[in-house]
Write a protein that holds these residues in place. Structure first.
Motif, PDB file in Angstrom:
ATOM      1  N   ARG A 146     -69.982 -16.332 -42.630  1.00 47.27           N
ATOM      2  CA  ARG A 146     -70.587 -17.521 -43.242  1.00 47.27           C
ATOM      3  C   ARG A 146     -71.354 -17.142 -44.508  1.00 47.27           C
ATOM      4  NH1 ARG A 146     -71.176 -19.019 -37.726  1.00 47.27           N
ATOM      5  NH2 ARG A 146     -73.298 -18.263 -37.641  1.00 47.27           N
ATOM      6  N   ARG A 147     -72.092 -16.037 -44.437  1.00 48.37           N
ATOM      7  CA  ARG A 147     -72.834 -15.595 -45.630  1.00 48.37           C
ATOM      8  C   ARG A 147     -71.868 -15.242 -46.765  1.00 48.37           C
ATOM      9  NH1 ARG A 147     -75.856 -12.977 -41.602  1.00 48.37           N
ATOM     10  NH2 ARG A 147     -74.839 -10.989 -42.058  1.00 48.37           N
ATOM     11  N   MET A 148     -70.788 -14.566 -46.431  1.00 49.12           N
ATOM     12  CA  MET A 148     -69.806 -14.177 -47.447  1.00 49.12           C
ATOM     13  C   MET A 148     -69.138 -15.429 -48.037  1.00 49.12           C
ATOM     14  SD  MET A 148     -66.624 -11.550 -47.180  1.00 49.12           S
ATOM     15  CE  MET A 148     -67.697 -10.144 -46.959  1.00 49.12           C
ATOM     16  N   THR A 149     -68.831 -16.401 -47.209  1.00 51.45           N
ATOM     17  CA  THR A 149     -68.220 -17.647 -47.673  1.00 51.45           C
ATOM     18  C   THR A 149     -69.158 -18.373 -48.624  1.00 51.45           C
ATOM     19  OG1 THR A 149     -66.994 -17.836 -45.603  1.00 51.45           O
ATOM     20  CG2 THR A 149     -67.187 -19.826 -46.916  1.00 51.45           C
ATOM     21  N   GLU A 150     -70.441 -18.428 -48.272  1.00 52.52           N
ATOM     22  CA  GLU A 150     -71.433 -19.069 -49.142  1.00 52.52           C
ATOM     23  C   GLU A 150     -71.533 -18.348 -50.481  1.00 52.52           C
ATOM     24  OE1 GLU A 150     -74.955 -19.030 -46.760  1.00 52.52           O
ATOM     25  OE2 GLU A 150     -74.167 -20.521 -45.358  1.00 52.52           O
ATOM     26  N   LEU A 151     -71.524 -17.024 -50.448  1.00 49.76           N
ATOM     27  CA  LEU A 151     -71.580 -16.230 -51.675  1.00 49.76           C
ATOM     28  C   LEU A 151     -70.359 -16.512 -52.555  1.00 49.76           C
ATOM     29  CD1 LEU A 151     -72.830 -13.966 -53.426  1.00 49.76           C
ATOM     30  CD2 LEU A 151     -71.510 -12.341 -52.041  1.00 49.76           C
ATOM     31  N   ILE A 152     -69.190 -16.540 -51.957  1.00 47.21           N
ATOM     32  CA  ILE A 152     -67.962 -16.803 -52.717  1.00 47.21           C
ATOM     33  C   ILE A 152     -68.008 -18.195 -53.330  1.00 47.21           C
ATOM     34  CG2 ILE A 152     -65.468 -17.194 -52.462  1.00 47.21           C
ATOM     35  CD1 ILE A 152     -65.508 -14.832 -50.437  1.00 47.21           C
ATOM     36  N   GLU A 153     -68.486 -19.175 -52.587  1.00 50.92           N
ATOM     37  CA  GLU A 153     -68.585 -20.540 -53.117  1.00 50.92           C
ATOM     38  C   GLU A 153     -69.563 -20.608 -54.286  1.00 50.92           C
ATOM     39  OE1 GLU A 153     -66.624 -23.117 -52.597  1.00 50.92           O
ATOM     40  OE2 GLU A 153     -65.502 -21.755 -51.298  1.00 50.92           O
ATOM     41  N   ARG A 154     -70.687 -19.883 -54.184  1.00 51.27           N
ATOM     42  CA  ARG A 154     -71.647 -19.861 -55.305  1.00 51.27           C
ATOM     43  C   ARG A 154     -71.009 -19.214 -56.537  1.00 51.27           C
ATOM     44  NH1 ARG A 154     -75.476 -18.356 -51.372  1.00 51.27           N
ATOM     45  NH2 ARG A 154     -75.476 -16.211 -52.117  1.00 51.27           N
ATOM     46  N   ILE A 155     -70.288 -18.132 -56.334  1.00 53.18           N
ATOM     47  CA  ILE A 155     -69.622 -17.451 -57.461  1.00 53.18           C
ATOM     48  C   ILE A 155     -68.573 -18.371 -58.079  1.00 53.18           C
ATOM     49  CG2 ILE A 155     -68.077 -15.549 -58.059  1.00 53.18           C
ATOM     50  CD1 ILE A 155     -69.638 -13.860 -55.976  1.00 53.18           C
ATOM     51  N   ARG A 156     -67.792 -19.059 -57.247  1.00 55.16           N
ATOM     52  CA  ARG A 156     -66.789 -20.004 -57.765  1.00 55.16           C
ATOM     53  C   ARG A 156     -67.450 -21.097 -58.600  1.00 55.16           C
ATOM     54  NH1 ARG A 156     -62.874 -21.115 -52.628  1.00 55.16           N
ATOM     55  NH2 ARG A 156     -61.587 -19.277 -52.874  1.00 55.16           N
ATOM     56  N   ALA A 157     -68.546 -21.646 -58.096  1.00 59.81           N
ATOM     57  CA  ALA A 157     -69.249 -22.712 -58.812  1.00 59.81           C
ATOM     58  C   ALA A 157     -69.770 -22.192 -60.151  1.00 59.81           C
ATOM     59  CB  ALA A 157     -70.385 -23.255 -57.956  1.00 59.81           C
ATOM     60  N   GLN A 158     -70.319 -20.979 -60.156  1.00 53.63           N
ATOM     61  CA  GLN A 158     -70.825 -20.402 -61.399  1.00 53.63           C
ATOM     62  C   GLN A 158     -69.692 -20.152 -62.387  1.00 53.63           C
ATOM     63  OE1 GLN A 158     -72.947 -16.960 -60.006  1.00 53.63           O
ATOM     64  NE2 GLN A 158     -74.802 -18.127 -59.511  1.00 53.63           N
ATOM     65  N   LEU A 159     -68.561 -19.652 -61.902  1.00 52.22           N
ATOM     66  CA  LEU A 159     -67.414 -19.420 -62.782  1.00 52.22           C
ATOM     67  C   LEU A 159     -66.869 -20.741 -63.328  1.00 52.22           C
ATOM     68  CD1 LEU A 159     -65.503 -16.584 -60.901  1.00 52.22           C
ATOM     69  CD2 LEU A 159     -66.699 -16.410 -63.082  1.00 52.22           C
ATOM     70  N   ALA A 160     -66.802 -21.769 -62.475  1.00 49.14           N
ATOM     71  CA  ALA A 160     -66.328 -23.081 -62.930  1.00 49.14           C
ATOM     72  C   ALA A 160     -67.256 -23.630 -64.004  1.00 49.14           C
ATOM     73  CB  ALA A 160     -66.229 -24.041 -61.746  1.00 49.14           C
ATOM     74  N   ALA A 161     -68.567 -23.466 -63.803  1.00 45.51           N
ATOM     75  CA  ALA A 161     -69.532 -23.939 -64.789  1.00 45.51           C
ATOM     76  C   ALA A 161     -69.401 -23.152 -66.087  1.00 45.51           C
ATOM     77  CB  ALA A 161     -70.949 -23.837 -64.239  1.00 45.51           C
ATOM     78  N   LEU A 162     -69.168 -21.864 -65.959  1.00 48.22           N
ATOM     79  CA  LEU A 162     -69.017 -21.012 -67.130  1.00 48.22           C
ATOM     80  C   LEU A 162     -67.765 -21.389 -67.920  1.00 48.22           C
ATOM     81  CD1 LEU A 162     -70.401 -18.482 -68.382  1.00 48.22           C
ATOM     82  CD2 LEU A 162     -68.709 -17.124 -67.164  1.00 48.22           C
ATOM     83  N   VAL A 163     -66.670 -21.639 -67.216  1.00 44.13           N
ATOM     84  CA  VAL A 163     -65.410 -21.986 -67.887  1.00 44.13           C
ATOM     85  C   VAL A 163     -65.475 -23.387 -68.488  1.00 44.13           C
ATOM     86  CG1 VAL A 163     -62.964 -22.471 -67.473  1.00 44.13           C
ATOM     87  CG2 VAL A 163     -64.014 -20.426 -66.510  1.00 44.13           C
ATOM     88  N   SER A 164     -66.038 -24.342 -67.751  1.00 45.74           N
ATOM     89  CA  SER A 164     -66.086 -25.722 -68.260  1.00 45.74           C
ATOM     90  C   SER A 164     -67.232 -25.927 -69.252  1.00 45.74           C
ATOM     91  CB  SER A 164     -66.212 -26.710 -67.107  1.00 45.74           C
ATOM     92  OG  SER A 164     -67.457 -26.561 -66.458  1.00 45.74           O
ATOM     93  N   GLY A 165     -68.220 -25.043 -69.241  1.00 44.19           N
ATOM     94  CA  GLY A 165     -69.379 -25.180 -70.125  1.00 44.19           C
ATOM     95  C   GLY A 165     -69.026 -25.264 -71.601  1.00 44.19           C
ATOM     96  N   PRO A 166     -68.283 -24.296 -72.149  1.00 42.96           N
ATOM     97  CA  PRO A 166     -67.987 -24.351 -73.590  1.00 42.96           C
ATOM     98  C   PRO A 166     -67.118 -25.541 -73.963  1.00 42.96           C
ATOM     99  CG  PRO A 166     -67.607 -22.141 -72.735  1.00 42.96           C
ATOM    100  CD  PRO A 166     -67.900 -23.023 -71.556  1.00 42.96           C
ATOM    101  N   SER A 167     -66.210 -25.952 -73.095  1.00 41.96           N
ATOM    102  CA  SER A 167     -65.327 -27.079 -73.456  1.00 41.96           C
ATOM    103  C   SER A 167     -66.033 -28.417 -73.298  1.00 41.96           C
ATOM    104  CB  SER A 167     -64.065 -27.056 -72.568  1.00 41.96           C
ATOM    105  OG  SER A 167     -64.429 -27.224 -71.219  1.00 41.96           O
ATOM    106  N   ALA A 168     -67.110 -28.444 -72.526  1.00 45.04           N
ATOM    107  CA  ALA A 168     -67.837 -29.709 -72.337  1.00 45.04           C
ATOM    108  C   ALA A 168     -68.694 -30.042 -73.563  1.00 45.04           C
ATOM    109  CB  ALA A 168     -68.721 -29.616 -71.092  1.00 45.04           C
ATOM    110  N   ARG A 169     -68.959 -29.081 -74.394  1.00 46.20           N
ATOM    111  CA  ARG A 169     -69.835 -29.305 -75.550  1.00 46.20           C
ATOM    112  C   ARG A 169     -69.131 -29.942 -76.688  1.00 46.20           C
ATOM    113  NH1 ARG A 169     -72.553 -23.442 -75.082  1.00 46.20           N
ATOM    114  NH2 ARG A 169     -73.544 -23.854 -73.143  1.00 46.20           N
TER     115      ARG A 169
END
Length: 169
Positions: A146-169
């Motif tokens: 469960r801890r590993m799953t939560e960590l992976i989900e946080r990393i995915r969310a951060q990567l999604a934000a990082l990828v969508s961040g520059p194009s959202a501007r």
């Protein structure tokens, strides 16, 4: 003492189990997509139609066939090791495993109705999936999973934000 052993085993085994579950699910998903595309090619579609009409025992032989076809790949890996080409040996084994998995998974989908008419196969199929579901459930119930799953989900969310961040501007 027992609790420490359980924790130590979780720390060691959960990442390995997680990697196996992740690789299996991901590999099977993408290999199924690839094999469905290959199955649209007319010669493959005709071969699959022929295989679906096989009697149960012939279906068993067709299902076991890829094990024989993968033998040359394994022998090439031995040859590479004998000639100290370890990277090529690893690549041959990895490629052979991926191809064999793709072919066996596709054959399983095609031949399963015929194979299930064999009592021993139906029993083995049911037992295997019961065991797999139990193993997945056990691994997923562990706190470390469960801890590993939560960590992976946080990393995915951060990567999604990082990828969508520059194009959202």
């Amino acid at each position: 003492m027992r609790q420490r052993l359980k924790h130590a085993l979780e720390v060691v085994l959960v990442p390995i189990a997680a990697a196996i579950v992740f690789l299996e699910q991901t590999l099977i998903r993408y290999l199924n997509v690839m094999m469905e595309a290959v199955a649209r090619w007319p010669p493959v579609a005709r071969t699959e139609a022929f295989l679906m009409r096989l009697p149960p025992w012939a279906a068993v032989l067709a299902f076991a066939g890829p094990s024989i076809f993968i033998l040359p790949v394994k022998l090439s890996a031995v040859w590479f090791v004998a000639h100290r080409h370890f990277v090529l040996a690893f690549a041959a084994v990895a490629l052979g495993k991926v191809l064999a998995t793709a072919i066996v998974a596709r054959l399983y989908r095609i031949l399963r109705p015929n194979l299930l008419s064999l009592e021993w196969f139906a029993w083995a199929d049911r037992k295997f999936f019961q065991w797999r579901d139990w193993a997945y459930g056990f691994v997923r119930s562990l706190p470390a999973w469960r801890r590993m799953t939560e960590l992976i989900e946080r990393i995915r969310a951060q990567l999604a934000a990082l990828v969508s961040g520059p194009s959202a501007r």
